[in-house]
Design a protein around this motif. Structure first.
Motif, short mmCIF file in Angstrom:
data_model
loop_
_atom_site.label_atom_id
_atom_site.label_comp_id
_atom_site.label_asym_id
_atom_site.label_seq_id
_atom_site.Cartn_x
_atom_site.Cartn_y
_atom_site.Cartn_z
N LYS A 185 22.41 22.63 22.22
CA LYS A 185 21.30 21.90 22.32
C LYS A 185 20.26 22.24 21.71
N GLU A 186 20.08 23.15 21.27
CA GLU A 186 19.19 23.72 20.29
C GLU A 186 19.78 22.94 18.42
N GLY A 187 20.71 23.14 18.73
CA GLY A 187 21.58 22.24 17.25
C GLY A 187 21.85 24.40 15.89
N ASN A 188 21.40 25.48 17.05
CA ASN A 188 21.52 26.10 15.84
C ASN A 188 22.48 27.40 16.21
N LEU A 189 23.62 27.73 16.28
CA LEU A 189 24.80 27.95 16.67
C LEU A 189 24.46 29.33 16.26
N ASP A 190 24.13 29.41 15.11
CA ASP A 190 23.95 31.14 14.53
C ASP A 190 22.77 31.65 15.42
N SER A 191 21.43 31.02 15.51
CA SER A 191 20.43 31.98 16.10
C SER A 191 21.07 31.94 17.57
N ALA A 192 21.71 30.86 18.31
CA ALA A 192 22.26 31.21 19.52
C ALA A 192 23.46 31.97 20.09
N LYS A 193 23.71 32.19 18.66
CA LYS A 193 25.00 33.40 19.24
C LYS A 193 24.17 34.83 19.03
N ALA A 194 23.26 34.93 17.74
CA ALA A 194 22.36 36.09 17.64
C ALA A 194 22.16 36.72 19.05
N LEU A 226 23.87 30.08 30.70
CA LEU A 226 25.20 29.84 29.39
C LEU A 226 24.81 31.92 29.44
N SER A 227 23.55 32.65 29.80
CA SER A 227 23.64 33.84 29.08
C SER A 227 24.47 34.78 30.65
N ARG A 228 24.26 33.98 32.45
CA ARG A 228 25.61 34.67 32.86
C ARG A 228 26.94 34.06 32.91
N VAL A 229 27.19 34.01 32.24
CA VAL A 229 28.86 33.43 31.96
C VAL A 229 29.04 34.30 31.00
N PHE A 230 30.53 34.75 31.27
CA PHE A 230 31.48 35.36 30.50
C PHE A 230 32.26 35.31 30.77
N LEU A 231 32.96 34.49 29.54
CA LEU A 231 34.34 34.01 29.64
C LEU A 231 35.69 34.82 28.47
N PHE A 232 36.39 35.79 29.23
CA PHE A 232 37.17 37.11 29.25
C PHE A 232 38.17 36.19 29.14
N SER A 233 38.82 36.09 27.23
CA SER A 233 39.88 35.63 26.87
C SER A 233 41.07 36.73 26.57
N PRO A 234 42.15 36.35 27.27
CA PRO A 234 43.18 36.62 26.36
C PRO A 234 43.24 37.76 25.44
N ARG A 235 42.85 36.72 24.39
CA ARG A 235 42.91 37.39 22.75
C ARG A 235 42.21 39.01 23.00
N LEU A 236 41.75 39.44 23.60
CA LEU A 236 40.79 40.43 24.00
C LEU A 236 41.82 41.95 24.15
N LEU A 237 42.75 41.32 24.74
CA LEU A 237 44.55 42.12 24.97
C LEU A 237 44.32 42.59 23.77
N LEU A 250 33.40 37.63 23.81
CA LEU A 250 32.88 37.05 24.19
C LEU A 250 31.12 35.93 23.68
N THR A 251 31.15 36.12 22.59
CA THR A 251 30.07 35.72 21.96
C THR A 251 30.98 34.09 20.91
N GLU A 252 32.08 34.64 21.27
CA GLU A 252 32.81 33.35 20.21
C GLU A 252 33.67 32.65 21.24
N GLU A 253 34.21 32.69 22.21
CA GLU A 253 34.31 32.01 23.14
C GLU A 253 33.66 31.10 24.16
N LEU A 254 31.69 32.06 23.89
CA LEU A 254 31.21 31.03 24.64
C LEU A 254 30.64 29.47 24.14
#
Length: 847
Positions: free
Chosen positions: A603-612, A563-574, A591-595
């Motif tokens: 998988k870890e069950g902890n979204l906040d930690s994964a986002k950080a 996942l750390s090598r996935v970059f999802l560039f949303s139209p919201r960036l504009l 990018l973090t929100e889009e992921l």
């Protein structure tokens, strides 16, 4: 008034009918309701086929009738093809003969079809001869009353023959017919009392002169009302001006619809303006067709302006118009405006309730950008709108739930679909069925069309529908249900595999295999549906092989590392960024929100930690201006390796094959617009544990111009780009066309000095236009990109065409063009199935 020409049918439509009936001769002679509704001149062709000198013959001698010339024993030449004919429709028409190639000349409306054997060429020549016969004008005669208003197909006129009967074998009187009924589809069935019940005709015994009558003043049976006038018949009465305007409106509205289908936006607008110039107020159908033209060409703002104009003109938009605008928003990924449009529909007075087509249009847009929340929102409102989800809606939701690794909701959706029964109007034959049929038989005569397997009247049909007779639509419904079961279980297997639940993955895979086996036993339906069914089966089997390899390896995967090598560039960036080059902090947050749409933290069950943790990782990979730094993306051990980028990577089969083949020698980047396809690439990378690939999601124009550094890529690949004239028309327009001149300049900008660009296509005509665009890229009087010399790539094919200095090669590119291995893709499999095996490519280098 001059007689109108009969409307010509497309070969593809006739091919479906021929394959469904298995009787080419009877299908070619089958009367056309649309053709019979027009006044025609002349009779059938005096001679269908006239022998010529040598090996050739000509089919059809009437004007506007296709001609065919056999050039050699294995080739046929088709001339004066009907408008709307495409190479694909011709391949479908001759599919049974397995043509080697179809060369279609749009400008001259000619095609050359190459067949494998002389016998196949002879069969195809005869098949085309039957089609030419079907296009011949109908017999002379005036229009008369409608036969059976709202008939099985469209109602038709009945010209009067000299003896009260059709002379060309079209019908006979009830005394001469075996059972007193029509047998051709689109005509009529005998009513229970031997007469039409709607006053269209009386039997010869009850008619005053024993013949068919020509107009509404004819002798009618007692108590029967005359038929209503048609638009054409009103032209000879006092209603002529209004009738002419209505006919003109219908004609221009149909033209707008045709231009919309071919992406010819300018012509559609011109036709719409013709309506206004002639003083005709455009109706909702004309507006809806023009909205569709704007959406198909990617002109969303034009569609929004037209929608406002329609409301200002006092034309209330219907569900079709709303859906056309909805499609435009969804096609560019603007889900917030699409969602607001659905709310606006319900706020009208009276409310415009969305239908299942509008719902599927919206959900397809959600799949495009990975918006699982909006898809769940609209799926939850189906009950409010009194709709039942169809297989397409269920599959769209399963795609999004699987991507987000929402295992429990996905399991619930699978169970719901497994419990779903047949449609409410379907009746299974069983106990008491004979009694039901017997009771109905006392009041109705059997429907001949239902007995043949298809009646398009449904519940409105006045004749008996025996539920024990299987129907074509039931076969399609069964196929769709089985394919949905396969797709749902494969999505469940994918979600379980990414979450590391091997047991759940095996069970889902087992159910998918069982459903696929049942689906393989389905009986063939019409050509297009059957081809789609077989293609789905092939793709499902390939996906199953991917899961088998993963389960057989027995190894676990580090989902967070991939996942750390996935970059999802949303139209919201504009919208969220403040400058042309956004700041790194803004990009990292988006990018973090889009992921999260790829199951971040599931998988870890902890979204906040994964986002950080992900935010810290993204901060290291991005420069202060928001561009990607390849050494940090791939790691210090791979910092010196060349970077290779594929644009429009699709499902990722080609790029993944090359990444695995060059694991120790190259870093690979996959760039894809569609979020579901981006996830397909990600799944392949995880299950095959490919470490030298980075995945970018988003619009290529935005991503390359704002988030890729200049002079940072060694080789760029574009495989099978979509041309703007995908409809086959040179006049087609697309605001979403990728390989424009500005985009080619951007590719030049991110290439290193000496870096290469390889473009592969099956469309030689389109690749020539791209070559012309590349040749036009000049800086300070010198070309920016130039073709490789023979010394630079010795394995290039020698049969190259020079297009303004750019060499266009015929064949498959090899290692010299950057294609290190031979890899297939879904596009290759589709085109190989259609016998489209020619490939063309060009390779240029940055000076």
């Amino acid at each position: 008034m001059a007689p109108a020409e009969p409307r010509q049918r497309r070969p593809k439509k006739l091919a479906r009918r021929l394959s469904a009936t298995g009787d080419a001769a009877s299908a070619a002679r089958e009367p056309s309701a649309k053709r019979a509704r027009r006044k025609t001149s002349g009779g059938a062709s005096d001679s269908l086929a006239k022998p010529l000198e040598g090996n050739a013959q000509i089919v059809g001698s009437a004007p506007a009738i296709p001609q065919e010339t056999v050039q050699d024993p294995c080739t046929i030449l088709l001339r004066a093809l009907p408008h709307g004919t495409t190479a694909k429709s011709l391949r479908t028409f001759f599919a049974e003969a397995n043509p080697k190639s179809v060369d279609f000349n749009v400008a001259d409306r000619e095609a050359t079809v190459r067949l494998p054997t002389p016998e196949a060429a002879a069969r195809c020549a005869q098949r085309w001869a039957l089609y030419a016969e079907a296009l011949q004008p109908a017999g002379r005669g005036k229009r008369v009353q409608k036969v059976h208003q709202k008939s099985q197909r469209n109602s038709i006129g009945v010209p009067q023959a000299a003896d009260g009967e059709w002379n060309k074998g079209q019908w006979t009187s009830t005394a001469e017919s075996a059972d007193g009924q029509w047998h051709k589809e689109g005509q009529w069935d005998k009513a229970a009392d031997g007469e039409w019940n709607k006053g269209q005709w009386t039997s010869t015994a009850e008619s005053a002169d024993g013949q068919w009558h020509k107009d509404s003043n004819s002798v009618q049976s007692e108590g029967v009302k005359p038929a209503k006038k048609t638009e054409a018949s009103k032209l000879h009465s006092g209603d002529s001006e209004q009738a002419k305007e209505r006919l003109r409106t219908k004609e221009l509205t149909r033209q707008i619809a045709g231009f919309a289908a071919k992406r010819q936006l300018s012509r559609a607008i011109e036709t719409f303006e013709t309506l206004e110039k002639e003083g005709i107020s455009p109706g909702v159908h004309a507006y809806a067709n023009l909205l569709n033209a704007h959406g198909n060409s990617g002109d969303v703002e034009g569609a929004v302006g037209l929608f406002a104009k329609m409301r200002k003109a006092g034309v209330a938009p219907n569900v079709v118009a709303y859906t056309a605008l909805l499609k435009g928003h969804c096609r560019v990924g603007d889900i917030p405006r699409a969602r607001a449009l659905l709310d606006d529909m319900m706020q009208q007075s009276p409310p415009v309730v969305p239908d299942i087509r509008a719902v599927n249009t919206f959900m397809r847009g959600c799949v495009r950008v990975g918006d699982v929340a909006s898809a769940q929102w609209v799926f939850g409102r189906l009950g409010e709108w009194k709709l039942e989800p169809d297989p397409a809606a269920v599959k769209f939701l399963s795609v999004l739930l699987s991507q987000a690794l929402l295992l429990k909701p996905l399991l619930g959706l699978c169970r719901r679909q497994a419990r779903a029964g047949k449609p409410a109007d379907a009746v299974d034959p069983g106990v008491g069925q004979e009694a039901v049929v017997a009771e109905a038989d006392s009041a109705k005569a059997p429907c001949k069309f239902w007995a043949g397997g298809y009646c398009n009247r449904g519940k409105k049909c006045q004749f008996l529908h025996d539920p024990s007779i299987p129907q074509e639509k039931d076969k399609l419904t069964e196929q769709e249900s089985q394919e949905t079961q396969v797709a749902l279980n494969l999505r469940l297997a994918r979600c379980s595999a990414l979450l590391g639940k091997a047991k759940s993955c095996r069970l889902a895979l087992k159910r998918a295999r069982r459903a696929l086996k049942a689906s393989s036993k389905s009986e063939p339906t019409d050509n297009s549906a059957w081809e789609h069914h077989q293609n789905c089966q092939r793709e499902h089997r390939l996906e199953m092989n991917l899961f088998r390899r993963f389960l057989a390896s027995g190894a676990t995967r580090d989902l967070q590392a991939h996942l750390s090598r996935v970059f999802l560039f949303s139209p919201r960036l504009l919208e969220t960024t403040s400058a042309t080059r956004p700041q790194a902090a803004e990009v990292v947050a988006t990018l973090t929100e889009e992921l999260a749409s790829f199951g971040l933290g599931a998988k870890e069950g902890n979204l906040d930690s994964a986002k950080a943790a992900t935010a810290l990782r993204y901060a290291d990979c991005l420069s202060d201006s928001g561009t990607l730094r390849w050494p940090e993306v791939f790691g210090p051990t791979r910092a010196q390796l060349p970077v290779k980028l594929e644009v429009c990577t699709g499902q990722g089969e080609w790029v993944m094959a090359h990444a695995k083949a060059e694991e120790d020698s190259s870093n690979w980047v996959a760039l894809e617009l569609m979020r579901d396809r981006t996830h397909d690439v990600f799944v392949r990378a995880v299950l095959d544990d490919v470490q030298n690939i980075c995945i970018l999601g988003g619009d290529a124009t935005m991503v390359l111009s704002r988030h890729v550094e200049e002079n940072s890529v060694d080789h760029i690949f574009v495989n099978f780009p979509e041309p703007p004239h995908i409809s086959g028309s040179e006049a087609a327009e697309s605001h979403l066309h990728l390989l424009s001149v500005p985009f080619l300049r951007q590719l030049h900008t991110i290439l290193r000095s000496g870096g290469r660009l390889t473009i592969l296509s099956d469309n030689r005509r389109y690749l020539r236009t791209v070559a012309v665009s590349i040749a036009g890229l000049v800086r300070r009087g010198k070309p920016m990109l130039e073709s490789l010399k023979d010394s630079q790539a010795k394995d290039l094919p020698s049969n190259a065409e020079d297009v303004q200095g750019i060499r266009l090669h015929c064949g498959w590119p090899g290692p010299g063009a950057g294609h290190a291995v031979t890899a297939s893709s879904q596009f290759d499999r589709l085109w190989d199935r259609d016998s489209r095996k020619e490939r063309y490519f060009l390779v240029v280098a940055k000076k």
